[in-house]
Scaffold this motif. Structure first.
Motif, PDB file in Angstrom:
ATOM      1  N   LEU A   1      -4.472  10.359   1.395  1.00 19.71           N
ATOM      2  CA  LEU A   1      -3.512   9.531   0.668  1.00 19.71           C
ATOM      3  C   LEU A   1      -2.678   8.677   1.620  1.00 19.71           C
ATOM      4  N   MET A   2      -2.238   9.264   2.715  1.00 25.72           N
ATOM      5  CA  MET A   2      -1.376   8.530   3.644  1.00 25.72           C
ATOM      6  C   MET A   2      -2.164   7.526   4.485  1.00 25.72           C
ATOM      7  N   VAL A   3      -3.335   7.926   4.973  1.00 30.44           N
ATOM      8  CA  VAL A   3      -4.146   7.023   5.800  1.00 30.44           C
ATOM      9  C   VAL A   3      -4.635   5.836   4.972  1.00 30.44           C
ATOM     10  N   SER A   4      -5.089   6.088   3.760  1.00 26.45           N
ATOM     11  CA  SER A   4      -5.607   4.978   2.939  1.00 26.45           C
ATOM     12  C   SER A   4      -4.504   3.989   2.590  1.00 26.45           C
ATOM     13  N   ARG A   5      -3.267   4.468   2.521  1.00 17.40           N
ATOM     14  CA  ARG A   5      -2.133   3.605   2.208  1.00 17.40           C
ATOM     15  C   ARG A   5      -1.456   3.076   3.468  1.00 17.40           C
ATOM     16  N   ARG A   6      -1.941   3.524   4.626  1.00 14.59           N
ATOM     17  CA  ARG A   6      -1.385   3.111   5.924  1.00 14.59           C
ATOM     18  C   ARG A   6       0.123   3.374   6.016  1.00 14.59           C
ATOM     19  N   VAL A   7       0.506   4.572   5.597  1.00 11.27           N
ATOM     20  CA  VAL A   7       1.921   4.960   5.664  1.00 11.27           C
ATOM     21  C   VAL A   7       2.243   5.268   7.122  1.00 11.27           C
ATOM     22  N   PRO A   8       3.216   4.578   7.721  1.00 15.63           N
ATOM     23  CA  PRO A   8       3.520   4.782   9.143  1.00 15.63           C
ATOM     24  C   PRO A   8       4.332   6.057   9.366  1.00 15.63           C
ATOM     25  N   PRO A   9       4.285   6.568  10.587  1.00 11.24           N
ATOM     26  CA  PRO A   9       5.079   7.753  10.899  1.00 11.24           C
ATOM     27  C   PRO A   9       6.562   7.420  10.883  1.00 11.24           C
ATOM     28  N   GLY A  10       7.360   8.469  10.760  1.00 12.32           N
ATOM     29  CA  GLY A  10       8.794   8.307  10.861  1.00 12.32           C
ATOM     30  C   GLY A  10       9.529   8.209   9.542  1.00 12.32           C
ATOM     31  N   GLY A  11       8.794   8.101   8.452  1.00 16.58           N
ATOM     32  CA  GLY A  11       9.441   7.925   7.165  1.00 16.58           C
ATOM     33  C   GLY A  11       9.693   9.199   6.396  1.00 16.58           C
ATOM     34  N   TYR A  12       9.209  10.324   6.917  1.00 16.56           N
ATOM     35  CA  TYR A  12       9.377  11.584   6.174  1.00 16.56           C
ATOM     36  C   TYR A  12      10.815  12.050   6.216  1.00 16.56           C
ATOM     37  N   ARG A  13      11.327  12.406   5.062  1.00 12.78           N
ATOM     38  CA  ARG A  13      12.656  12.987   4.943  1.00 12.78           C
ATOM     39  C   ARG A  13      12.542  14.254   4.110  1.00 12.78           C
ATOM     40  N   PRO A  14      12.824  15.418   4.688  1.00  9.51           N
ATOM     41  CA  PRO A  14      12.684  16.669   3.917  1.00  9.51           C
ATOM     42  C   PRO A  14      13.635  16.716   2.738  1.00  9.51           C
TER      43      PRO A  14
ATOM     44  N   ARG B   1       0.828  -1.214   0.000  1.00  9.10           N
ATOM     45  CA  ARG B   1       0.000   0.000   0.000  1.00  9.10           C
ATOM     46  C   ARG B   1       0.856   1.255   0.000  1.00  9.10           C
ATOM     47  N   THR B   2       1.976   1.218   0.709  1.00 10.36           N
ATOM     48  CA  THR B   2       2.795   2.426   0.843  1.00 10.36           C
ATOM     49  C   THR B   2       3.498   2.796  -0.453  1.00 10.36           C
ATOM     50  N   GLN B   3       3.434   1.944  -1.466  1.00  6.98           N
ATOM     51  CA  GLN B   3       4.103   2.233  -2.736  1.00  6.98           C
ATOM     52  C   GLN B   3       3.127   2.598  -3.840  1.00  6.98           C
ATOM     53  N   THR B   4       1.890   2.946  -3.515  1.00  9.81           N
ATOM     54  CA  THR B   4       0.883   3.141  -4.550  1.00  9.81           C
ATOM     55  C   THR B   4       0.582   4.602  -4.870  1.00  9.81           C
TER      56      THR B   4
ATOM     57  N   ALA C   1      -1.075   9.630  11.176  1.00 12.19           N
ATOM     58  CA  ALA C   1       0.159   9.578  11.962  1.00 12.19           C
ATOM     59  C   ALA C   1       1.363  10.056  11.155  1.00 12.19           C
ATOM     60  N   PHE C   2       1.449   9.677   9.889  1.00  7.71           N
ATOM     61  CA  PHE C   2       2.570  10.099   9.057  1.00  7.71           C
ATOM     62  C   PHE C   2       2.624  11.628   8.966  1.00  7.71           C
ATOM     63  N   CYS C   3       1.489  12.249   8.635  1.00  7.33           N
ATOM     64  CA  CYS C   3       1.454  13.709   8.477  1.00  7.33           C
ATOM     65  C   CYS C   3       1.658  14.418   9.816  1.00  7.33           C
ATOM     66  N   LEU C   4       1.114  13.868  10.885  1.00  5.01           N
ATOM     67  CA  LEU C   4       1.349  14.453  12.208  1.00  5.01           C
ATOM     68  C   LEU C   4       2.834  14.467  12.525  1.00  5.01           C
ATOM     69  N   ASP C   5       3.483  13.351  12.330  1.00  5.62           N
ATOM     70  CA  ASP C   5       4.914  13.258  12.595  1.00  5.62           C
ATOM     71  C   ASP C   5       5.674  14.303  11.771  1.00  5.62           C
ATOM     72  N   MET C   6       5.363  14.395  10.493  1.00  6.33           N
ATOM     73  CA  MET C   6       6.049  15.318   9.603  1.00  6.33           C
ATOM     74  C   MET C   6       5.823  16.768  10.030  1.00  6.33           C
ATOM     75  N   HIS C   7       4.579  17.141  10.283  1.00  7.07           N
ATOM     76  CA  HIS C   7       4.271  18.544  10.591  1.00  7.07           C
ATOM     77  C   HIS C   7       4.668  18.929  12.018  1.00  7.07           C
ATOM     78  N   LEU C   8       4.684  17.981  12.926  1.00 10.70           N
ATOM     79  CA  LEU C   8       5.206  18.268  14.263  1.00 10.70           C
ATOM     80  C   LEU C   8       6.698  18.594  14.184  1.00 10.70           C
ATOM     81  N   ARG C   9       7.431  17.819  13.395  1.00  2.50           N
ATOM     82  CA  ARG C   9       8.863  18.086  13.216  1.00  2.50           C
ATOM     83  C   ARG C   9       9.078  19.467  12.582  1.00  2.50           C
ATOM     84  N   ALA C  10       8.277  19.759  11.557  1.00  3.92           N
ATOM     85  CA  ALA C  10       8.417  21.045  10.868  1.00  3.92           C
ATOM     86  C   ALA C  10       8.064  22.208  11.794  1.00  3.92           C
TER      87      ALA C  10
END
Length: 147
Positions: A134-147, A3-6, A46-55
């Motif tokens: 997009l992220m929730v439907s693909r179940r992208v986990p937090p922690g993978g964001y790299r600016p 899912r995370t590659q779609t 969770a993915f977007c929360l992690d990313m935007h909290l860091r930002a």
């Protein structure tokens, strides 16, 4: 296929361009991050929360204001009137409980954002909601964001 590659590259580039345009129009990166955090909280992304909290932290946002964002309306003077108008509009556009954004919420935001900023703010809320979906439907986990 995982899912995370779609996510189609063209779709990702278009979403990124819309996000960048909306952020530029607000002129306040910290406020933009608060908006994206609030929408991501509502959408349980969770993915977007992690990313935007860091930002947000990278933009100098305090831990206290980040922690209180889920209760911004009760947080007293921790947020300015403009900063309270933004998550109110974010919630109204994200949830659409009454199938529309209440006039009171829109009018309050319009008092704190000029016409161009308001259009960009609504655009930012729309795009972060798109990213959340997009992220929730693909179940992208937090922690993978790299600016």
């Amino acid at each position: 296929m995982s899912r995370t590659q779609t996510l189609d590259r063209e779709v990702g580039r278009a979403m990124s361009a819309l996000s960048a345009a909306a952020k530029r129009g607000l002129g306040d990166p910290a406020l933009a991050e608060l908006v994206m955090i609030r929408a991501s909280q509502l959408n349980h992304c969770a993915f977007c929360l992690d990313m935007h909290l860091r930002a947000a932290r990278g933009n100098g946002e305090s831990e206290e204001r980040i922690a209180l964002l889920d209760a911004w309306a009760e947080a007293g003077d921790r947020y300015s009137e403009r900063e309270r108008a933004a998550p109110a509009l974010t919630e109204a556009v994200t949830v659409l409980t009454d199938r529309f954004v209440p006039d009171e919420v829109y009018d309050t935001a319009a008092r704190h954002f000029d016409q161009g900023e308001l259009a960009r703010l609504i655009g930012l809320v729309a795009v972060v909601n798109g990213w959340n979906r997009l992220m929730v439907s693909r179940r992208v986990p937090p922690g993978g964001y790299r600016p």
